[in-house]
Design an enzyme around this catalytic site. Structure first.
Site, PDB file in Angstrom:
ATOM      1  N   TRP A  15      -8.046  -6.695   2.229  1.00  0.00           N
ATOM      2  CA  TRP A  15      -9.163  -6.226   1.435  1.00  0.00           C
ATOM      3  C   TRP A  15     -10.019  -7.394   0.708  1.00  0.00           C
ATOM      4  CZ3 TRP A  15     -12.378  -2.654   1.146  1.00  0.00           C
ATOM      5  CH2 TRP A  15     -12.583  -2.082   0.037  1.00  0.00           C
ATOM      6  N   HIS A  35      -4.806 -18.347  -2.437  1.00  0.00           N
ATOM      7  CA  HIS A  35      -3.612 -19.280  -2.937  1.00  0.00           C
ATOM      8  C   HIS A  35      -2.829 -20.006  -2.063  1.00  0.00           C
ATOM      9  CE1 HIS A  35       0.125 -16.746  -3.114  1.00  0.00           C
ATOM     10  NE2 HIS A  35      -0.821 -15.981  -2.771  1.00  0.00           N
ATOM     11  N   LYS A 190      -3.733   8.723  -6.985  1.00  0.00           N
ATOM     12  CA  LYS A 190      -3.548   8.943  -5.795  1.00  0.00           C
ATOM     13  C   LYS A 190      -2.490   8.124  -5.060  1.00  0.00           C
ATOM     14  CE  LYS A 190      -5.450   5.180  -3.449  1.00  0.00           C
ATOM     15  NZ  LYS A 190      -4.712   4.397  -2.607  1.00  0.00           N
ATOM     16  N   SER A 253      -3.170   4.617   5.525  1.00  0.00           N
ATOM     17  CA  SER A 253      -2.747   4.529   3.966  1.00  0.00           C
ATOM     18  C   SER A 253      -1.497   3.677   3.929  1.00  0.00           C
ATOM     19  CB  SER A 253      -3.020   5.641   3.257  1.00  0.00           C
ATOM     20  OG  SER A 253      -2.274   5.671   1.876  1.00  0.00           O
ATOM     21  N   LEU A 276       6.601  -3.243  -0.369  1.00  0.00           N
ATOM     22  CA  LEU A 276       6.448  -2.116  -0.856  1.00  0.00           C
ATOM     23  C   LEU A 276       5.044  -1.716  -1.262  1.00  0.00           C
ATOM     24  CD1 LEU A 276       9.481  -2.365  -3.261  1.00  0.00           C
ATOM     25  CD2 LEU A 276       9.323  -0.589  -1.327  1.00  0.00           C
TER      26      LEU A 276
END
Length: 329
Positions: A15, A35, A190, A253, A276
């Site tokens: 992203w 980083h 969502k 997603s 996760l």
């Protein structure tokens, strides 16, 4: 009002890379901070993201591991996970100029504090202007320049409009808003609904069940939003209904694919594939916040129970289907 000609993107994942490319296409001077030394070196040497194979960084994008250098930009996009945003915002506080916009690009609620992303920024970097970018947008689509619309919100309307203008390109269309809470609330909520939708898909319960789950999930989003001061038009917009629709319909997603794996009978560890989904962290927090306001959220309750090992998937589905009948809201 600044035109925000220089933008830093903090986070070199999929992203972050996509948003760095977007800002460069919009004509901004872009610095991409990463980083991890190995990934930063890989980005600098190959100009290709490990997370988006085949997507190349624009030659004008500067890659750095120096946070102070990145902090000199006129606006900063914080593209880091919701649960680590606090540490990044705290590190930025002594480095940024007064009234520098810090735009959260994570969709979540901080575990333990129940803080939204802009609340964390306001608390940890009081010199900054907190803002949020959210909406139906997959990194791969944005990075490849496919048409995408999002919402950028800040409490100051002029700032929100200027940030939207700064990120606007031929394929990336930001709308601006002052409903900061509504925009970030939709993105966080969502996540949980997408896990529920994924469970339905993974269990092969059919298109009718998936449509029902998504629709009733939106009802819960609206209930929760009203309780926490979100505007109805925001919940019906890109960062609410738009993001929910996208993330409840495709395994692109992460939350949906995580739910699909749970629906197929995989354990949480197996479903996570080493990372996760954000909805895993959001579900119990969302439930606690809903209970604090007396908001009924049966789907969120079921998801949280599954994730905490209190209910199996089939028992959770049965519980939803056998609730007392009621009038539709």
């Amino acid at each position: 009002m600044s035109a925000f000609n220089s933008i830093s993107v903090l986070g070199g994942g999929a992203w972050g890379t996509a948003l760095a490319l977007t800002a460069a296409r919009a004509g901004r001077s872009v610095t991409l901070w990463e980083h991890d030394p190995g990934h930063a070196q890989h980005l600098e040497q190959t100009r290709e993201s490990r997370f988006l194979p085949g997507v190349m960084l624009e030659p004008s994008i500067k890659v750095t591991r120096d946070l102070a250098e990145a902090a000199r930009a006129e606006a900063l996009l914080l593209v880091v996970p919701a649960q680590v945003l606090r540490s990044v915002a705290t590190s930025l506080q002594p480095l940024i100029a007064a009234r520098t916009p810090l735009i959260a690009c994570a969709k979540g609620i901080e575990h333990g504090t129940h803080r939204f992303m802009t609340e964390i920024i306001a608390e940890c970097a009081p010199n900054a202007i907190p803002a949020i970018l959210s909406g139906p947008s997959f990194a791969a689509d944005v990075a490849r320049g496919l048409p995408t619309a999002v919402t950028i919100a800040a409490s100051d309307a002029a700032i929100a409009q200027a940030l939207a203008q700064a990120m606007n390109s031929g394929s990336f269309r930001p709308y601006h808003s002052t409903d900061v809470r509504g925009v970030e609330l939709g993105g966080a909520t969502k996540n949980v609904m997408a896990i529920a939708a994924g469970i339905v898909a993974g269990r092969k319960l059919g298109a009718s069940a998936l449509a029902a789950m998504t629709t009733r999930g939106f009802v819960e989003l609206v209930r929760f939003g009203k309780a926490y001061g979100a505007r109805i038009e925001t919940m019906h917009g890109l960062s609410g209904l738009g993001d929910l629709t996208m993330c409840c319909s495709t395994p692109q997603s992460r939350n949906f694919s995580f739910g699909m794996a749970l629906g197929r009978g995989e354990s949480i560890d197996e479903a996570a594939h080493g990372k996760l989904a954000e909805g895993y962290y959001t579900a119990p927090v969302l439930l606690e916040m809903a209970q604090a306001k007396g908001v009924e959220m049966p789907i969120s309750t079921a998801v949280a129970a599954i994730l905490q090992g209190q209910l199996g998937v089939d028992a959770a589905i049965e519980g939803l289907l056998t609730r007392p009948l009621k009038a539709e809201e």
